[in-house]
Design an enzyme around this catalytic site. Sequence first.
Site, PDB file in Angstrom:
ATOM      1  N   LYS A  50     -11.605  59.454 -33.132  1.00 35.09           N
ATOM      2  CA  LYS A  50     -11.779  59.474 -34.584  1.00 35.09           C
ATOM      3  C   LYS A  50     -12.876  58.483 -34.942  1.00 35.09           C
ATOM      4  CE  LYS A  50      -9.690  61.476 -38.204  1.00 35.09           C
ATOM      5  NZ  LYS A  50      -9.134  62.848 -38.249  1.00 35.09           N
TER       6      LYS A  50
ATOM      7  N   LYS B 229      -8.699  69.368 -50.604  1.00 36.66           N
ATOM      8  CA  LYS B 229      -9.288  70.278 -49.620  1.00 36.66           C
ATOM      9  C   LYS B 229      -8.246  71.172 -48.956  1.00 36.66           C
ATOM     10  CE  LYS B 229     -12.397  68.406 -46.851  1.00 36.66           C
ATOM     11  NZ  LYS B 229     -13.086  67.407 -45.991  1.00 36.66           N
TER      12      LYS B 229
END
Length: 358
Positions: free
Chosen positions: A88, A191
């Site tokens: 990440k 989203k």
Amino acid sequence: MTEADNGVLRTLFHSDQGGHEQVVLCQDRASGLKAVIALHSTALGPALGGTRFYPYASEEEAVADALNLARGMSYKNAMAGLEHGGGKAVIIGDPDRIKSEALLLAYGRFVASLGGRYVTACDVGTYVADMDVVARECRWTTGRSPENGGAGDSSVLTAFGVFQGMRASAQHLWGDPTLRGRKVGVAGVGKVGHHLVEHLLADGAEVVVTDVREASVNRIVHKHPSVTAVADTDALIRSEGLDIYAPCALGGALNDDSVRVLTAKVVCGAANNQLAHPGVEKDLADRSILYAPDYVVNAGGVIQVADELHGFDFDRCKAKATKIFDTTLAIFARAKKDGIPPAAAADRIAEQRMADAR
């Protein structure tokens, strides 16, 4: 060494939340880029995970978030059956103020410098258009637009996977995979959340929503007048008759305070790292609240971006995301067999897959 530095290093090298293979601190003064790239594991293949662009209160907080998110991606990718490890990245700063083409290009060069050990994608604060820019400097970039050889918005399949996890939860708890007639509270309708609402309504669920962005709530309510909006997450989790709570914003939604007042019988949402600290999973189990592990049910997006590396096929990806239903049921069965919370059962399965790969 400062106390804060020591805390980060202690997390990395000595805690159960550590064990990461590599952490890269990135800075480009010309563009203002400050970023952290964390690779937790490459046992199953190149680390895959999105790029979060967020105004962290401190650099230490950013590093801690990168470590936690990268570790979660290792487990997510293992449970999704992908040939990828976990990684990440976080970019420090307010994207509305400092995001620029130069900054994204600089970030792309840092990702490229890892030579394919890390494959990046979208996350909170980054979008398809951003990945198109990053890809100009780095071929290990997914989540690009179809015009640039990518699959586009991964939130579509993320929401679909969460919906499959909800169906599995309903099957396990109530003996029927439909959400018809169930009251579902969705915290965060951005989203992913707004796509999830569409699935729920199509399946006949009663939907309650909240979001810190008023515009996001208004978009949902205007399109679907049957949807009810409440002031905040605290009001949502206390809603009378709530069957399922879906955290779809930032992490840490399940903590000592929220679990204590939660009225839902199921928690299944898209947010990463929903458990604020170890032990919350047991608190949920003690209250007979069924928890569908976040990194299992929200894997639809990573399934999509991983497929992009091999020539994207939406139907193939959707078929893989549909299997989240079976995976979630298998976790519940393992939890019951071992007498442990579902989160612990998912961890055991993922850790075994990574160990076998090594």
